[in-house]
Enzyme design. Structure first.
Site, PDB file in Angstrom:
ATOM      1  N   SER A 132     -11.572 -43.483 -18.559  1.00  0.00           N
ATOM      2  CA  SER A 132     -10.480 -44.056 -17.779  1.00  0.00           C
ATOM      3  C   SER A 132      -9.316 -43.067 -17.672  1.00  0.00           C
ATOM      4  O   SER A 132      -8.817 -42.771 -16.580  1.00  0.00           O
ATOM      5  CB  SER A 132     -10.019 -45.358 -18.442  1.00  0.00           C
ATOM      6  OG  SER A 132      -8.863 -45.842 -17.817  1.00  0.00           O
TER       7      SER A 132
ATOM      8  N   ARG B 274     -12.543 -54.734 -17.978  1.00  0.00           N
ATOM      9  CA  ARG B 274     -12.529 -54.522 -19.434  1.00  0.00           C
ATOM     10  C   ARG B 274     -11.455 -55.377 -20.095  1.00  0.00           C
ATOM     11  O   ARG B 274     -11.661 -55.929 -21.183  1.00  0.00           O
ATOM     12  CB  ARG B 274     -12.276 -53.047 -19.756  1.00  0.00           C
ATOM     13  CG  ARG B 274     -13.501 -52.154 -19.549  1.00  0.00           C
ATOM     14  CD  ARG B 274     -13.103 -50.695 -19.543  1.00  0.00           C
ATOM     15  NE  ARG B 274     -12.461 -50.297 -20.789  1.00  0.00           N
ATOM     16  CZ  ARG B 274     -11.580 -49.301 -20.911  1.00  0.00           C
ATOM     17  NH1 ARG B 274     -11.252 -48.581 -19.846  1.00  0.00           N
ATOM     18  NH2 ARG B 274     -11.043 -49.013 -22.065  1.00  0.00           N
TER      19      ARG B 274
ATOM     20  N   HIS C 276      -0.576 -36.531 -21.452  1.00  0.00           N
ATOM     21  CA  HIS C 276      -0.902 -37.951 -21.527  1.00  0.00           C
ATOM     22  C   HIS C 276      -0.668 -38.446 -22.941  1.00  0.00           C
ATOM     23  O   HIS C 276      -1.006 -37.770 -23.912  1.00  0.00           O
ATOM     24  CB  HIS C 276      -2.362 -38.219 -21.144  1.00  0.00           C
ATOM     25  CG  HIS C 276      -2.713 -39.668 -21.270  1.00  0.00           C
ATOM     26  ND1 HIS C 276      -2.412 -40.586 -20.296  1.00  0.00           N
ATOM     27  CD2 HIS C 276      -3.285 -40.371 -22.281  1.00  0.00           C
ATOM     28  CE1 HIS C 276      -2.800 -41.782 -20.688  1.00  0.00           C
ATOM     29  NE2 HIS C 276      -3.331 -41.688 -21.886  1.00  0.00           N
TER      30      HIS C 276
ATOM     31  N   LYS D  62      -8.389 -40.216 -14.187  1.00  0.00           N
ATOM     32  CA  LYS D  62      -7.101 -40.176 -13.498  1.00  0.00           C
ATOM     33  C   LYS D  62      -6.435 -38.813 -13.648  1.00  0.00           C
ATOM     34  O   LYS D  62      -5.904 -38.256 -12.694  1.00  0.00           O
ATOM     35  CB  LYS D  62      -6.177 -41.269 -14.053  1.00  0.00           C
ATOM     36  CG  LYS D  62      -6.568 -42.661 -13.571  1.00  0.00           C
ATOM     37  CD  LYS D  62      -5.729 -43.748 -14.200  1.00  0.00           C
ATOM     38  CE  LYS D  62      -6.120 -43.963 -15.643  1.00  0.00           C
ATOM     39  NZ  LYS D  62      -5.586 -45.217 -16.217  1.00  0.00           N
TER      40      LYS D  62
ATOM     41  N   ASP E 177     -11.726 -46.809 -11.550  1.00  0.00           N
ATOM     42  CA  ASP E 177     -11.066 -47.040 -12.830  1.00  0.00           C
ATOM     43  C   ASP E 177     -10.253 -48.312 -12.791  1.00  0.00           C
ATOM     44  O   ASP E 177     -10.255 -49.107 -13.723  1.00  0.00           O
ATOM     45  CB  ASP E 177     -10.161 -45.859 -13.172  1.00  0.00           C
ATOM     46  CG  ASP E 177      -9.301 -46.179 -14.380  1.00  0.00           C
ATOM     47  OD1 ASP E 177      -9.881 -46.396 -15.455  1.00  0.00           O
ATOM     48  OD2 ASP E 177      -8.069 -46.249 -14.247  1.00  0.00           O
TER      49      ASP E 177
END
Lengths: 432, 432
Positions: free
Chosen positions: B185, B170, B84, B189, B163
């Site tokens: 968040s 948000r 990520h 995932k 999420d």
């Protein structure tokens, strides 16, 4: 200019003089007559029609509102013929016909439109080819016609601006389906292409804009008279649009079918309509004397691969967005290449989102070869901008000028590419 | 559920229990707590932070709100590792790293996002590849991971719906830049991907979401703790985003640069960051024991062409929109193929315009092989629908059912393909 008496006269079935039409179009295009007066006049025309000399004056005034492609005096002797279709479903004839006829020795300066209503548009099909540019300037279009014999473009801002303005107004005032107004709109654009001949494909049947054949014939006759009176030999074919033409309906699918047709593998109805229109173009251009010979020439052009090759040449010539190289504005050391400025500029070029719903143009962006610490010479290429149009190139250049800071020496050391490694056990400083 | 006392407690610096977090997320996702209460709570979290066990409970609740990719019990023994990135400009690492690491024997079930703000998104880059589908179902994604070792997709509706809802709130309540909320968040995932390991690329510098290295390190540590506590070994590298990564910035350009990198012709900084992350993944997956060997394996995978080939396999597996064949609903004669119905359906599929400003999806549409007069048998394929998704396929089938009328015999003769030729001299009836 006093417009009310002119609207009144048309409303009551009277006739305006050529001078009056000319002044109306010129003043409206210049923004000196309000939309509401022209809207009323267009509705009066819709109800009352136009006399032949009125339609001629209107068309001439619309044509005169902009530039035209002119091949005069350049020694370019190839006959220039175009085709116009009233539009249908599955109608990818232009994509086949342009390259096919060009491969037979006709010059085709083809200006097309987008799909609206239930019909498709040639521009949308062309733009399904990655990178294909339909927005060439008149000078570029002319150069390509002279070099390759065919250009496939959209209506430029330079061509018949009066038509653009009138068409937008008709679209919102229920005055589109008027034969004289349709004819003036089409012919003012086509006559701006500097043609020696024009073939009209007037669609007939439930999928056509004018489904009844009588209305189609009336439209054809009106446009033929307009063309012929202006020295542009014009002929029309009435073709079937009670079912889709060919098999493919949808932009990419139609482009693929058109390419197959150019290789002789297209559906028979598509080839038949294309050949019928092509025959008229070859005869108009004096390339062949009769239908049989013209048909044979078209078939040979497909069998030999010349027609398909011509399309490839056109795609190559019009493919790819404008790209411009950015040169270092001074000699020195690259101090910074600010990523945020670049990221925001990609959004400004249309390649990123402002909100999650935005669709993006994936082709735009930057290639930046300069890195912080690099020594550069004034005028040395250090980046490229890929944009959709010259405005985008300007936006991109401004962003590069702001993002790439060149000074006498490095003021901040660039961050190490990989500076830390973090695991559960802790932080390890790398400084690669 | 009574929410106000919980908001009050967080507002005043207190701690919510795991059961309270779990209930809050479940009730909010089910629509039983109004946005304004969660907005207030998020702002309190933004100001007060979360204790470690609170963050864990929040993340678990978000993860539990949806499905996950599960490889349990299927006999699939390949280690599954993902990467990520916190996002940057010119960051096309995912496109290189996924296929590269998969070619080395790691399974990469990679779920990516779109560009927002000034940063680019992997999904947008992938969609710059014509026809590339990023919206696979979990079942399709799993099958592809098992077959090819890598899938490159977007967050599906099935993954962490909590999420999705919290992130949207948000985004409009100025509560994005909170380290615990970002961590929950991302990790809710990533943990849904059924991973055996995770590598984080936390960007640092002026182009990063969190430009200060201390904040980046804090984010890394927070996510590592979340992953490790849930049995997913997690490691982070802090990498430079004070300048764009590589040379290309913009979706198509970055995809091209990624393909070049997979052939070993990419810019050195891009390859360096990719190798650094890839080394971590190979070691996490137990493919290699040390950095040197892992790096060598990655380089060999590029030099041999295996990494580039893997990317081609992935593109092929995910390329092309869904296409379904439409069969004749009865035996008989095709009486009509109504072009307007087809033209309007193309617009409904996203392939045409309602207004001139609309952008279109050029890939959708129909191929209709049946023509009026054709005899067809029940169940015989007579058309295909090309759509973006199963909804589009349904829309297309409905249009075909309406447009293609099959009866016992032909009731109307189809129009002749070319019915009239019109010239200045008059109308000639052809009836071809």
């Amino acid at each position: 200019m006093i417009v009310v008496p002119l609207i009144e006269r048309k409303r009551d079935g009277g006739v305006l003089t050529p001078e009056e039409w000319s002044a109306l179009v010129a003043e409206y295009t210049a923004g000196r007559i309000p939309d509401y007066q022209i809207a009323a006049l267009l509705m009066a025309v819709f109800m009352r029609g136009l006399e032949r000399q009125e339609l001629a004056a209107l068309t001439d005034a619309m044509l005169a509102s902009g530039d035209r492609l002119s091949f005069d005096g350049g020694g370019f002797k190839v006959p220039r013929i175009d085709k116009h279709s009233t539009g249908g479903v599955g109608d990818k004839v232009s994509l086949v016909l342009g390259p096919l006829v060009a491969a037979c020795g006709i010059a085709v300066p083809m200006m097309s439109g987008r799909g609206l209503g239930h019909t498709g548009g040639t521009l949308d099909k062309l733009e399904a080819i990655p990178g294909f540019r339909t927005s060439l300037s008149l000078a570029e279009a002319k150069a390509q016609v002279q070099r390759l014999g065919c250009v496939l473009i959209g209506q430029t801002a330079e061509i018949a601006p009066a038509d653009r303005k009138l068409y937008a107004l008709r679209d919102v005032t229920a005055t589109v389906e008027s034969i004289p107004l349709i004819s003036a709109s089409i012919m003012s654009k086509k006559l701006a292409e500097g043609l020696n001949g024009l073939v009209l494909d007037v669609k007939n049947g439930s999928g056509a804009f004018l489904p009844e054949v009588d209305r189609g014939l009336e439209l054809a006759k009106t446009m033929i008279a307009l063309g012929e009176d202006r020295g542009c030999p014009t002929v029309a074919l009435i073709t079937a649009m009670d079912r889709p033409l060919g098999r493919a309906c949808g932009n990419v699918l139609e482009t693929e079918e058109a390419i197959l047709a150019l290789r002789g593998e297209g559906p028979p109805d598509l080839l038949e309509v294309t050949y019928a229109l092509g025959v008229e173009m070859l005869i108009q251009g004096g390339i062949e004397k009769n239908t049989k010979k013209a048909r044979k020439k078209l078939e040979t052009s497909i069998e030999s691969g010349l027609a398909a090759e011509k399309f490839e040449q056109i795609i190559e010539a019009q493919g790819g967005n404008p790209v411009e190289v950015y040169a270092a504005p001074r000699t020195g050391v690259v101090q910074r290449v600010e990523p945020r400025t670049i990221g925001r500029a990609i959004i400004a070029l249309g390649g990123g989102r402002r909100t999650v719903e935005d669709t993006i143009d994936p082709t735009v962006g930057f290639v930046i070869t300069a890195k912080p610490g690099d020594k550069v010479l004034e005028g040395e290429p250090i980046a490229s901008v890929f944009a959709k149009d010259p405005d985008g190139i300007r936006t991109g250049f401004e962003a590069l000028a702001q993002a790439i800071v060149i000074g006498d020496k490095l003021t901040h050391k660039p961050l190490p590419l990989v500076s830390h490694r973090v695991t559960r056990a802790g932080v390890e400083k790398l400084g690669v």
